[in-house]
Scaffold this motif. Structure first.
Motif, PDB file in Angstrom:
ATOM      1  N   TRP A   1      -2.155   9.050  11.761  1.00  0.00           N
ATOM      2  CA  TRP A   1      -0.716   8.760  11.799  1.00  0.00           C
ATOM      3  C   TRP A   1       0.004   9.509  10.677  1.00  0.00           C
ATOM      4  O   TRP A   1      -0.608   9.889   9.669  1.00  0.00           O
ATOM      5  CB  TRP A   1      -0.458   7.246  11.635  1.00  0.00           C
ATOM      6  N   TRP A   2       1.331   9.666  10.877  1.00  0.00           N
ATOM      7  CA  TRP A   2       2.165  10.203   9.812  1.00  0.00           C
ATOM      8  C   TRP A   2       2.320   9.148   8.711  1.00  0.00           C
ATOM      9  O   TRP A   2       2.486   7.979   8.984  1.00  0.00           O
ATOM     10  CB  TRP A   2       3.561  10.596  10.337  1.00  0.00           C
ATOM     11  N   LYS A   3       2.285   9.604   7.476  1.00  0.00           N
ATOM     12  CA  LYS A   3       2.371   8.668   6.343  1.00  0.00           C
ATOM     13  C   LYS A   3       3.761   8.615   5.697  1.00  0.00           C
ATOM     14  O   LYS A   3       4.070   7.677   4.957  1.00  0.00           O
ATOM     15  CB  LYS A   3       1.362   9.059   5.254  1.00  0.00           C
ATOM     16  N   SER A   4       4.589   9.575   5.946  1.00  0.00           N
ATOM     17  CA  SER A   4       5.899   9.652   5.271  1.00  0.00           C
ATOM     18  C   SER A   4       6.850   8.590   5.812  1.00  0.00           C
ATOM     19  O   SER A   4       6.914   8.358   7.039  1.00  0.00           O
ATOM     20  CB  SER A   4       6.523  11.033   5.470  1.00  0.00           C
TER      21      SER A   4
ATOM     22  N   ASN B   1       7.390   2.611   5.349  1.00  0.00           N
ATOM     23  CA  ASN B   1       5.966   2.907   5.438  1.00  0.00           C
ATOM     24  C   ASN B   1       5.511   2.622   6.867  1.00  0.00           C
ATOM     25  O   ASN B   1       6.188   1.913   7.620  1.00  0.00           O
ATOM     26  CB  ASN B   1       5.171   2.043   4.456  1.00  0.00           C
ATOM     27  N   TYR B   2       4.358   3.192   7.257  1.00  0.00           N
ATOM     28  CA  TYR B   2       3.879   2.935   8.618  1.00  0.00           C
ATOM     29  C   TYR B   2       3.466   1.487   8.801  1.00  0.00           C
ATOM     30  O   TYR B   2       3.345   0.995   9.932  1.00  0.00           O
ATOM     31  CB  TYR B   2       2.718   3.871   8.962  1.00  0.00           C
ATOM     32  N   THR B   3       3.248   0.765   7.697  1.00  0.00           N
ATOM     33  CA  THR B   3       2.875  -0.653   7.817  1.00  0.00           C
ATOM     34  C   THR B   3       4.024  -1.524   8.318  1.00  0.00           C
ATOM     35  O   THR B   3       3.806  -2.697   8.641  1.00  0.00           O
ATOM     36  CB  THR B   3       2.404  -1.175   6.454  1.00  0.00           C
TER      37      THR B   3
ATOM     38  N   CYS C   1       7.413  11.351  10.546  1.00  0.00           N
ATOM     39  CA  CYS C   1       7.385  10.170   9.688  1.00  0.00           C
ATOM     40  C   CYS C   1       7.008   8.960  10.532  1.00  0.00           C
ATOM     41  O   CYS C   1       6.929   9.054  11.770  1.00  0.00           O
ATOM     42  CB  CYS C   1       8.734   9.957   9.018  1.00  0.00           C
TER      43      CYS C   1
ATOM     44  N   CYS D   1       4.172   8.111  16.228  1.00  0.00           N
ATOM     45  CA  CYS D   1       3.725   8.256  14.840  1.00  0.00           C
ATOM     46  C   CYS D   1       2.450   9.075  14.717  1.00  0.00           C
ATOM     47  O   CYS D   1       1.994   9.348  13.585  1.00  0.00           O
ATOM     48  CB  CYS D   1       3.482   6.877  14.208  1.00  0.00           C
TER      49      CYS D   1
ATOM     50  N   PRO E   1      -5.676   4.746  10.931  1.00  0.00           N
ATOM     51  CA  PRO E   1      -4.467   5.219  10.221  1.00  0.00           C
ATOM     52  C   PRO E   1      -4.527   6.675   9.792  1.00  0.00           C
ATOM     53  O   PRO E   1      -3.476   7.284   9.528  1.00  0.00           O
ATOM     54  CB  PRO E   1      -4.417   4.298   9.005  1.00  0.00           C
TER      55      PRO E   1
END
Length: 333
Positions: A280-283, A247-249, A242, A264, A277
């Motif tokens: 990267w993991w999105k979860s 969120n990754y933001t 994750c 990530c 992006p």
């Protein structure tokens, strides 16, 4: 006409209709002989049922006095026998109370010994984490001391202290220590129950506050003196696949750029967090960890139930032994 006889008023012969011999006739010579023998027997022995050859006699004055006179010594003998019987009953009750006390004593000592050893293990793990991993699992910026290492150290120390009090109280059969152990364990049990009830009652508010606090903690990532928080986020994002809290933001606000930590990345490499992006993991980590806990809710529930059961057993042993000590002191004082 027959002259009256004083002897005949005292002695009577049992009727015998089948007897036809002359010696058994009223006023016969055998009657006179039996009267003499009966008088001698009654005067000498004082027996209420004296007489010979099936003859019934009325008790004389000596026989009546012997029947209704009870020696005073018999009363004292009965009294002493009653006291002995009561003493034996109390002695048996006292021995039973001591036997129950010894059984409960060894059970409680074994329970508290395991309790104390468990506290030693928890304390050892906490010290190892603090020495090797720093403040491991420190995710909250509001409570920096609320780390896994510190929680384990505090919990292990408290469990060891309670187990030590229980062991000494069981060995010494000390009512004060037993009652102290009972009160401390009861307070811990009530505290845990209160926390569980409040957690389920205010779960929505707790979720919102936890997410906000975790986002604040992201700004401490990688800074000096926050090794525990940095290591915790790196392990969580790598193991649960994750990125960020929701969120990754979330990391964009930390770096003020389109960048995330290297933990990530789908494939770890140096400075991979600077890539696009798509790598990267999105979860979101918060929802991922929450879903994992819900999937393992049965194991968490079993662990909590076992913990509560152990505490209830400790409370039962402590109160049972306290009552047995009081009972033994009462009966065997």
């Amino acid at each position: 006409m027959r002259p009256p006889s004083t002897d005949e008023s005292t002695y009577r012969r049992s009727p015998s209709p089948e007897s036809k011999e002359p010696g058994f006739a009223r006023g016969g010579p055998f009657r006179r002989c039996s009267s003499l023998y009966g008088r001698a027997g009654a005067g000498d022995t004082g027996d209420a049922g004296g007489g010979f050859f099936g003859l019934h006699t009325n008790p004389g004055p000596k026989a009546a006095q012997a029947r209704y006179t009870t020696p005073k010594g018999n009363k004292y003998v009965v009294f002493y026998l009653d006291l002995s019987f009561i003493f034996l009953l109390e002695l048996k009750r006292c021995s039973m109370a001591r036997g129950c006390l010894q059984g409960v004593k060894y059970l409680m000592f074994a329970f508290n010994l395991l309790f104390w050893l468990g506290g030693c293990g928890v304390l050892g793990v906490g010290i190892w984490l603090a020495a090797t991993q720093g403040n491991f699992a420190t995710l909250s910026s509001s409570f920096p001391s609320l780390s896994a290492a510190n929680l384990l150290i505090v919990t292990g120390t408290f469990v060891m202290a309670i187990g030590f009090v229980g062991c000494i109280g069981a060995l010494k059969e000390n009512k004060c220590l037993l009652l102290t152990f009972f009160v401390l364990l009861l307070l811990v049990f009530l505290l845990e129950a209160t926390i569980a009830v409040l957690f389920f009652a205010y779960s929505d508010k707790i979720d919102s506050y936890a997410q906000q606090d975790l986002k604040k903690g992201l700004h401490l990532y990688g800074t000096q003196g926050n090794v525990g928080l940095t290591n915790a986020w790196s392990i969580i994002q790598t193991d649960f696949r994750c990125c960020g809290v929701s969120n990754y933001t979330d990391w964009f606000e930390v770096y003020n750029a389109t960048r995330v930590p290297d933990s990530c990345c789908l494939e770890f490499s140096d400075s991979c967090g600077l890539h696009a992006p798509g790598t990267w993991w999105k979860s979101p980590c918060y929802e991922t960890v929450k879903a994992w806990l819900q999937e393992n809710l049965l194991a968490v529930g079993i662990f909590g139930l076992c913990t509560a059961l152990v505490q209830i057993l400790g409370l039962t042993f402590a109160m049972t032994m306290y009552c047995q000590v009081v009972k033994a002191d009462t009966y065997c004082a």
